[in-house]
Motif scaffolding. Sequence first.
Motif, mmCIF file in Angstrom:
data_model
loop_
_atom_site.group_PDB
_atom_site.id
_atom_site.type_symbol
_atom_site.label_atom_id
_atom_site.label_comp_id
_atom_site.label_asym_id
_atom_site.label_seq_id
_atom_site.Cartn_x
_atom_site.Cartn_y
_atom_site.Cartn_z
ATOM 1 N N ILE A 7 1.852 13.177 -0.297
ATOM 2 C CA ILE A 7 0.812 12.989 -1.378
ATOM 3 C C ILE A 7 -0.508 13.889 -1.037
ATOM 4 O O ILE A 7 -0.752 14.418 -1.969
ATOM 5 N N LEU A 8 -0.786 13.942 0.257
ATOM 6 C CA LEU A 8 -1.908 14.790 0.524
ATOM 7 C C LEU A 8 -1.442 16.266 0.728
ATOM 8 O O LEU A 8 -2.321 17.130 1.164
ATOM 9 N N GLY A 9 -0.178 16.597 0.685
ATOM 10 C CA GLY A 9 0.346 17.737 1.335
ATOM 11 C C GLY A 9 0.109 18.358 2.577
ATOM 12 O O GLY A 9 0.142 19.467 2.766
ATOM 13 N N MET A 10 0.123 17.487 3.435
ATOM 14 C CA MET A 10 -0.085 17.923 4.801
ATOM 15 C C MET A 10 1.491 18.367 5.310
ATOM 16 O O MET A 10 1.987 17.594 5.995
ATOM 17 N N PHE A 67 -3.733 7.925 11.675
ATOM 18 C CA PHE A 67 -2.624 7.282 11.715
ATOM 19 C C PHE A 67 -2.561 5.908 12.464
ATOM 20 O O PHE A 67 -2.087 4.963 12.489
ATOM 21 N N MET A 68 -3.408 6.235 13.711
ATOM 22 C CA MET A 68 -3.515 5.282 14.764
ATOM 23 C C MET A 68 -4.354 4.228 14.016
ATOM 24 O O MET A 68 -4.203 2.745 14.124
ATOM 25 N N ILE A 69 -5.401 4.357 13.024
ATOM 26 C CA ILE A 69 -6.151 3.134 12.392
ATOM 27 C C ILE A 69 -5.310 2.491 11.495
ATOM 28 O O ILE A 69 -5.466 1.416 11.697
ATOM 29 N N PHE A 83 4.642 5.077 9.662
ATOM 30 C CA PHE A 83 5.515 5.935 9.005
ATOM 31 C C PHE A 83 5.098 6.017 7.604
ATOM 32 O O PHE A 83 5.026 7.172 6.988
ATOM 33 N N LEU A 84 4.467 4.941 7.072
ATOM 34 C CA LEU A 84 3.803 5.129 5.380
ATOM 35 C C LEU A 84 2.485 5.996 5.417
ATOM 36 O O LEU A 84 2.473 6.623 4.387
ATOM 37 N N GLY A 85 2.132 5.743 6.521
ATOM 38 C CA GLY A 85 0.797 6.713 6.548
ATOM 39 C C GLY A 85 1.122 8.255 6.728
ATOM 40 O O GLY A 85 0.572 9.200 6.104
ATOM 41 N N LEU A 86 2.198 8.589 7.725
ATOM 42 C CA LEU A 86 2.725 9.890 7.362
ATOM 43 C C LEU A 86 3.481 10.367 6.055
ATOM 44 O O LEU A 86 3.162 11.516 5.812
ATOM 45 N N VAL A 87 3.955 9.468 5.421
ATOM 46 C CA VAL A 87 4.584 9.864 4.228
ATOM 47 C C VAL A 87 3.270 10.119 3.251
ATOM 48 O O VAL A 87 3.580 11.047 2.629
#
Length: 181
Positions: free
Chosen positions: A135-138, A82-84, A126-130
């Motif tokens: 999508i990745l189910g985390m 997420f930082m990247i 935010f989009l990384g978290l979404v």
Amino acid sequence: MIKNKTQRLVVAALCLALGILLPQVFHVIPVANTGNVFLPMHIPVILCGYFVGAGYGALVGAICPFLSFLFTGMPNAASLPFMIVELMAYGAAAGLFYHVFAKLHKTIRIYLTLILTMFCGRVAYFLGLVVAIYILGMKDLSVMAVISAIALGVPGIIIQIILIPVIIFSIDKLLNGKHLL
């Protein structure tokens, strides 16, 4: 923006080094989550975008947290992707907006670029978290983490709003009107 390719590489490398070293200085402060509060890695990445453009800014934004993780173990592995994404957005947005707003008065250009850059970085986070959640189910993550990150990072945001323009104006003045920016 610096035009000479060699100078751009040197400035990008300097920003990368500062992006790894500066957070370490903040980690000696006896306050929990100093990196999340003061956002020290953001400053060199954003400056890289201002000084050498969107491409170098995005590259430094991607490499900086990764190398920091390899050398120091910070950020933690869970927040690294997420930082990247966030720092890539910061570096790219700073370079892009600073270029797009080239005809504006310098003060307006710097502050408008900075505000839009900070917004883009948080949107990317935010989009990384979404993506991770839906999508990745985390399921152990929450999009509310963005609000928490913004609230926790208010001191860092204030530091950025004050310090980044001062650095840009100081370097421009130091170069005695050569106006590399």
